[in-house]
Design a protein around this motif. Structure first.
Motif, short mmCIF file in Angstrom:
data_model
loop_
_atom_site.label_atom_id
_atom_site.label_comp_id
_atom_site.label_asym_id
_atom_site.label_seq_id
_atom_site.Cartn_x
_atom_site.Cartn_y
_atom_site.Cartn_z
N MET A 42 0.83 -1.20 0.00
CA MET A 42 0.00 0.00 0.00
C MET A 42 0.86 1.26 0.00
SD MET A 42 -3.23 0.74 -0.05
CE MET A 42 -4.45 1.95 0.44
N ASP A 43 1.94 1.25 0.80
CA ASP A 43 2.85 2.40 0.82
C ASP A 43 3.46 2.63 -0.56
OD1 ASP A 43 2.36 2.76 3.50
OD2 ASP A 43 4.18 1.74 4.18
N ASP A 44 3.86 1.54 -1.22
CA ASP A 44 4.45 1.65 -2.55
C ASP A 44 3.46 2.22 -3.56
OD1 ASP A 44 6.80 0.59 -1.58
OD2 ASP A 44 6.39 -1.45 -2.28
N HIS A 57 5.70 1.24 -11.31
CA HIS A 57 6.32 0.65 -10.12
C HIS A 57 6.35 -0.86 -10.31
CE1 HIS A 57 7.51 -0.03 -5.99
NE2 HIS A 57 6.53 -0.93 -5.89
N PHE A 58 7.57 -1.42 -10.41
CA PHE A 58 7.72 -2.86 -10.64
C PHE A 58 7.43 -3.63 -9.36
CE2 PHE A 58 10.48 -6.68 -10.75
CZ PHE A 58 9.84 -7.34 -11.79
N THR A 59 6.64 -4.68 -9.48
CA THR A 59 6.25 -5.44 -8.29
C THR A 59 6.42 -6.94 -8.47
OG1 THR A 59 4.48 -5.76 -6.68
CG2 THR A 59 3.81 -5.52 -8.97
N GLY A 60 7.38 -7.37 -9.29
CA GLY A 60 7.67 -8.80 -9.40
C GLY A 60 7.15 -9.43 -10.67
N SER A 61 6.96 -10.74 -10.60
CA SER A 61 6.54 -11.48 -11.80
C SER A 61 5.31 -12.32 -11.51
CB SER A 61 7.68 -12.38 -12.29
OG SER A 61 8.06 -13.28 -11.26
N ILE A 62 4.58 -12.60 -12.56
CA ILE A 62 3.45 -13.53 -12.50
C ILE A 62 3.75 -14.64 -13.51
CG2 ILE A 62 0.97 -13.86 -12.75
CD1 ILE A 62 1.62 -11.91 -10.54
N VAL A 63 3.93 -15.85 -13.02
CA VAL A 63 4.21 -17.00 -13.89
C VAL A 63 2.97 -17.87 -13.94
CG1 VAL A 63 5.76 -18.94 -14.34
CG2 VAL A 63 6.62 -16.92 -13.14
N LEU A 192 -2.21 2.27 -8.34
CA LEU A 192 -2.60 0.94 -8.84
C LEU A 192 -2.34 0.82 -10.34
CD1 LEU A 192 -5.95 0.05 -7.01
CD2 LEU A 192 -3.95 -1.43 -7.21
N ALA A 193 -2.67 1.87 -11.06
CA ALA A 193 -2.50 1.85 -12.51
C ALA A 193 -1.03 1.78 -12.91
CB ALA A 193 -3.16 3.08 -13.13
N LYS A 194 -0.13 2.16 -12.02
CA LYS A 194 1.31 2.15 -12.33
C LYS A 194 1.99 0.83 -11.96
CE LYS A 194 1.99 7.17 -11.84
NZ LYS A 194 2.73 8.24 -11.12
N LEU A 195 1.26 -0.08 -11.31
CA LEU A 195 1.88 -1.36 -10.95
C LEU A 195 2.22 -2.15 -12.20
CD1 LEU A 195 -0.20 -2.66 -7.89
CD2 LEU A 195 1.99 -1.45 -7.89
N VAL A 196 3.47 -2.62 -12.29
CA VAL A 196 3.95 -3.35 -13.46
C VAL A 196 4.53 -4.68 -12.99
CG1 VAL A 196 5.73 -3.39 -15.26
CG2 VAL A 196 4.38 -1.32 -14.87
N VAL A 197 4.25 -5.75 -13.76
CA VAL A 197 4.82 -7.07 -13.48
C VAL A 197 5.45 -7.61 -14.75
CG1 VAL A 197 3.15 -7.64 -11.67
CG2 VAL A 197 2.66 -8.24 -14.06
N VAL A 198 6.30 -8.61 -14.58
CA VAL A 198 6.75 -9.39 -15.73
C VAL A 198 5.77 -10.55 -15.89
CG1 VAL A 198 8.57 -10.83 -16.69
CG2 VAL A 198 9.16 -8.75 -15.44
N ASP A 199 5.08 -10.56 -17.00
CA ASP A 199 4.08 -11.59 -17.31
C ASP A 199 4.81 -12.74 -18.02
OD1 ASP A 199 1.93 -13.11 -18.10
OD2 ASP A 199 1.32 -11.74 -19.72
N ILE A 200 4.94 -13.86 -17.32
CA ILE A 200 5.67 -15.02 -17.87
C ILE A 200 4.66 -16.13 -18.12
CG2 ILE A 200 7.52 -16.69 -17.49
CD1 ILE A 200 8.78 -14.70 -15.57
N ARG A 201 4.50 -16.47 -19.41
CA ARG A 201 3.54 -17.51 -19.79
C ARG A 201 4.27 -18.77 -20.24
NH1 ARG A 201 0.33 -14.73 -24.26
NH2 ARG A 201 2.04 -13.23 -24.26
N LEU A 202 3.84 -19.91 -19.70
CA LEU A 202 4.46 -21.19 -20.01
C LEU A 202 3.51 -22.02 -20.88
CD1 LEU A 202 5.70 -22.17 -16.42
CD2 LEU A 202 6.86 -20.74 -18.11
#
Length: 703
Positions: A42-44, A57-63, A192-202
């Protein structure tokens, strides 16, 4: 990663909007983010929303796993392999934001463009075209009871009676924080709109999700060994088999442990379980690796995954009975509680096997009680006598090899009574001397000692938690003249010798009233020793003085009771115990190179330093080398004409060797045990070599 993996940077909200359904497979761990991690997220978000210069704002990955590499469609749910904690938390935040906006006046319900309650729900939380309440209706489906709680939050229905505390609490925390007066909700929306992830699709037809899962370095909570094991067991199975294994075996284990204990103790359970079934103690950080090896071994023997998980389920229920207070038999529960109080985790491999035999009828209840009592006495006496504990893991991992199960109790008595050297069962004299003379105030198991002494012979138990520890002779260094006179001319030495010993310690509910009062005042004051109902205070009300003689006499009385509470086993008269086989008939004279001055002088310096590492270290001369060990060899020495060739029993890659003194001899012929070889000559830095030897010692004693 394999070439079939597609990775792209994307806004998290766009990912949620594009993929109409994300499913957390049943083999994934339960939702586990705490309030601290939610607050950090929330702070981020708020910081990103405030900063116009920050575009993302980068917040990790979604695999996640797809059936193919086509674009996400409503028909294909995406199985989330990594990132479920982050995905779930953002979903809870969006649901909380929508709920708070619902409560605002109509003109304030869209604090930032496209962020109204209806748009938030229909774009990121539900598929409005699907039947309300169906699985297809929800964009994110969790596993087990987390699922029902999240459905209730998103669907705005009554939560289930056994709701997921973490899911519910984090939703409430977000809602409370968003509803605070003056909260800038537009700032939250922008963040919220600035949250970015690396979308990793297998691609499930080409990629191995388990290998990718193991290699992920997630920015969320670290995966436990148990998380990896659960995924390893379930991930490779067909969905129908997954459900059977999870619902019939794994989920009941999680339920038995409950969430807090599961997160803290399940790894420990698996380590103890593997010790029982393999006879080897996995290192703390390699429980998962040891489990995979055991699983592969069973597979090679033609055994099924279900048989493995079924076995784990049985051992888990027994572990919960022993270690988590699930035992229903009152006397057994009290015996297990005693072990927990003295922090005897090292006995759990033995106890699991004993309890298994108890449940299958090989060992009856009274015999189990008797053996648990003996083991408790062994651990507690050693603790009182300050015997090092670094050998106990190995002692109890191999204990049952010495048990004749046709004469269970007698063989345990014989084994305990026959332990020698650093593993020996402290004698009555050693135990008594330690109780009388050692500092028992700083003793880690002090509360257990006093509780057992207070309740010795009682049917109506006293809870000592209601009382505080009292030093009859006060701790205050500036003793009053009355106390100095009572202790005698050498009062300084008496106080130093006896202040924290057992004879001077008791329990009271009047600690503040007693203070530094003279003994007779403590005795006669209202609530004093004369009136105390505690057995620990019996006899104090009749004394006229408190001096070293009185302290020692009381300690002797309590020590005599302790001998009855924690007895030493006696070898049964009719039990034939085989003579111990000498470990080695060789001596230093069987190593001719050590008759020469230079190797001998170097050897004497080396051996004195190694034996000084710990009193548990032993030296054994064998035909071709000299072994140094506690329970297991950690360094072996081959004497040669101009050097000592050392073999360290630890993996070469784990050795920290800044000078490059060691070489890797894995798989090579040699005398001694281990994968690390070092040549020690008169010109080699002995201190540096001993540092490497200490690493091997610590590696082995940590097992």
């Amino acid at each position: 990663m394999p070439h079939t993996v597609k990775a792209s940077e994307t806004q998290l909200l766009k990912l949620l909007a594009k993929g109409s359904r994300f499913v957390i497979p049943i083999y994934q761990r339960a939702y586990s983010w705490t309030e601290d991690e939610c607050d950090q997220l929330m702070d981020d978000i708020e910081r990103a929303g405030r900063d116009p210069e920050l575009n993302s704002h980068f917040t990790g990955s979604i695999v996640h796993v797809e059936n193919g590499l086509s674009n996400l469609t409503a028909e294909e749910p995406n199985l989330v392999i990594d990132g479920q904690q982050r995905l779930t938390t953002v979903t809870l935040l969006i649901a909380a934001l929508a709920a708070v906006l619902d409560g605002l006046p109509e003109g304030e319900r869209e604090p930032w463009k496209e962020f109204s309650p209806k748009k938030l729900r229909h774009r990121y939380l539900v598929n409005s075209e699907e039947e309300e309440g169906s699985d297809e209706y929800f964009r994110l489906l969790l596993s087990a009871k987390d699922e029902a709680t999240l459905k209730a939050i998103v669907g705005r229905t009554e939560p289930p009676s056994d709701s997921s505390e973490r899911v519910r609490q984090n939703f409430e925390r977000f809602r409370e924080r968003l509803a605070k007066p003056g909260k800038d909700l537009a700032e939250v929306c922008r963040g919220l709109a600035k949250l970015v992830v690396v979308d990793i699709r297998l691609d499930r037809t080409h990629d191995n999700p388990q290998l990718i899962f193991e290699s992920m370095n997630s920015t969320g909570r670290q995966l436990t060994q148990a998380d990896l094991i659960r995924n390893y067991v379930l991930m490779g199975q067909e969905p129908r088999t997954q459900k059977v294994l999870y619902n019939n075996y794994w989920r009941p284990m999680e339920t038995d442990f409950a969430q807090a204990a599961y997160e803290k103790q399940f790894d420990d359970f698996v380590r103890h379980y593997l010790t029982v079934v393999t006879g080897e103690i996995p290192r703390f950080g390699d429980v998962y690796g040891a489990f995979k090896d055991y699983s592969n071994l069973r597979r090679e023997r033609g055994e099924t995954t279900e048989s493995l998980v079924k076995e784990m389920r049985s051992y888990a229920s027994w572990y919960c009975a022993v270690a988590l207070d699930h035992e229903e038999d009152k006397e057994l529960a009290e015996a297990f509680q005693d072990l927990r109080e003295i922090k005897a985790d090292v006995v759990y491999p033995l106890l699991l096997e004993l309890y298994a035999d108890y449940r299958n009828g090989t060992l009856d209840r009274d015999d189990l009680l008797s053996i648990v009592g003996m083991v408790t006495s062994y651990i507690f006496r050693r603790a009182v006598c300050r015997v090092p504990t670094n050998s106990l893991n190995r002692t109890f991992s191999t204990f049952t090899k010495s048990i004749d199960k046709s004469r269970y109790v007698e063989s345990v008595q014989a084994h305990l009574a026959g332990l020698t050297s650093y593993r020996s069962f402290p004698t009555d004299q050693e135990f008594t001397d330690s109780l009388i003379n050692h500092n028992m105030y700083k003793f880690q198991r002090r509360s257990h000692l006093l509780r057992k002494l207070e309740n010795f012979g009682r049917k109506e138990r006293v809870s000592i938690e209601e009382y505080t520890i009292e030093h009859i002779l006060p701790q205050n260094e500036n003793l009053s003249q009355r106390w100095r006179e009572e202790l005698g001319p050498d009062w300084v030495d008496v106080r130093a010798r006896r202040l924290h010993t057992l004879g001077n310690l008791t329990l009271t509910g009047y600690n503040s009233e007693y203070g530094d009062l003279p003994f007779t005042r403590k005795r006669d004051v209202r609530g004093g020793f004369r009136e105390s109902p505690l057995r620990l205070n019996q006899g104090l009300g009749t004394l006229e003085a408190w001096n070293e003689e009185a302290i020692i006499h009381r300690a002797e009385t309590l020590a005599a009771q302790a001998l009855e509470i924690w007895p030493r086993p006696v070898l049964p008269a009719d039990f034939q115990q085989s003579e111990p086989r000498p470990e080695s008939a060789y001596t230093i004279n069987d190593h001719p190179h050590l008759s020469r001055p230079v190797p001998r002088a170097l050897f004497e310096r080396f051996r004195s330093e190694v034996l000084a590492l710990d009193e548990a270290v032993s030296e054994t001369f064998l035909k071709n080398y000299v072994a140094y060990k506690t329970e297991t060899n950690f360094v072996d020495v081959v004497p040669q004409a101009k050097r000592l060739r050392l073999t360290l029993n630890m993996p070469f890659e784990m050795l920290h060797d800044t000078r490059g003194l060691a070489i890797d001899v894995t798989g090579k012929g040699k005398w001694g045990n281990g994968s690390v070889q070092i040549d020690l000559t008169k010109d080699t830095d002995l201190g540096q070599v001993l540092g490497l030897v200490r690493q091997a010692y610590e590696f082995r004693t940590a097992e």
